[in-house]
Design an enzyme around this catalytic site. Structure first.
Site, short mmCIF file in Angstrom:
data_model
loop_
_atom_site.label_atom_id
_atom_site.label_comp_id
_atom_site.label_asym_id
_atom_site.label_seq_id
_atom_site.Cartn_x
_atom_site.Cartn_y
_atom_site.Cartn_z
CB CYS A 47 52.39 33.19 48.86
SG CYS A 47 51.72 32.66 47.26
CB CYS A 50 55.48 30.00 46.58
SG CYS A 50 55.42 31.76 46.97
CB CYS A 65 36.91 46.56 51.34
SG CYS A 65 38.33 45.48 51.62
CB CYS A 96 53.14 35.83 45.17
SG CYS A 96 54.54 35.06 46.00
CB CYS A 99 54.63 31.48 43.07
SG CYS A 99 53.20 32.08 44.02
CG HIS A 102 44.97 37.74 41.44
ND1 HIS A 102 45.09 39.05 41.05
CD2 HIS A 102 43.79 37.65 42.11
CE1 HIS A 102 44.02 39.73 41.46
NE2 HIS A 102 43.22 38.90 42.10
CG HIS A 105 43.10 44.64 42.55
ND1 HIS A 105 42.30 43.52 42.61
CD2 HIS A 105 43.44 44.81 41.26
CE1 HIS A 105 42.16 43.03 41.38
NE2 HIS A 105 42.84 43.79 40.55
CG ASP A 109 41.04 53.32 49.54
OD1 ASP A 109 41.87 52.42 49.80
OD2 ASP A 109 39.91 53.07 49.08
NE ARG A 117 40.76 49.93 50.48
CZ ARG A 117 40.04 49.41 49.47
NH1 ARG A 117 39.71 48.13 49.47
NH2 ARG A 117 39.66 50.18 48.46
CB CYS A 119 41.83 45.06 48.74
SG CYS A 119 40.21 44.36 48.87
#
Length: 130
Positions: A47, A50, A65, A96, A99, A102, A105, A109, A117, A119
């Protein structure tokens, strides 16, 4: 795991504007623009906020993707899954666990062995080579 908490000003001081937008404001980097999208380097992805380990490069695959994709986190406890109904979609956000950054997602699939997956936005990650 003890949560890492910082003020908005502290996050802004340590992250660049794109990292702050994605990690703290749930933004998304443009597809195919991230530095780790096509990376094949062996190592562990941490991350950016952190330094918690999130993904091992052995679980990375090319999903096409436009974002780095992994079929499993380094540990189930490394992230938290949250129902996301933004933008007229129903998705599962991953953050995470340490911390609350974001990350991206997770979708059902992906390849075996998990069929998942993850992503993930490159700006949320720091690759530590082995």
């Amino acid at each position: 795991m003890e949560k890492l908490q910082k003020t908005v000003d502290e996050w802004k001081a340590m992250l660049d504007p794109e990292q702050y937008n994605v990690c703290r404001l749930k933004g998304t980097e443009r597809p195919f623009s991230g530095k780790y999208n096509a990376t094949k380097t062996d190592g562990v992805y941490h991350c950016i906020c952190c330094n918690a380990p999130l993904f091992d490069s052995t679980t990375k695959f090319d999903s096409g993707c436009g974002w780095p994709s992994f079929y499993a986190p380094i540990a189930d406890s490394a992230m938290v899954e949250i129902r996301d109904v933004s933008h007229g979609m129903i998705r599962t956000e991953v953050t995470c666990a340490k911390c609350d950054a974001h990350l991206g997602h997770v979708f059902p699939d992906g390849p075996p062995p998990t069929g998942l997956r993850y992503c993930i936005n490159s700006v949320c990650l720091d690759l530590v080579p082995r």
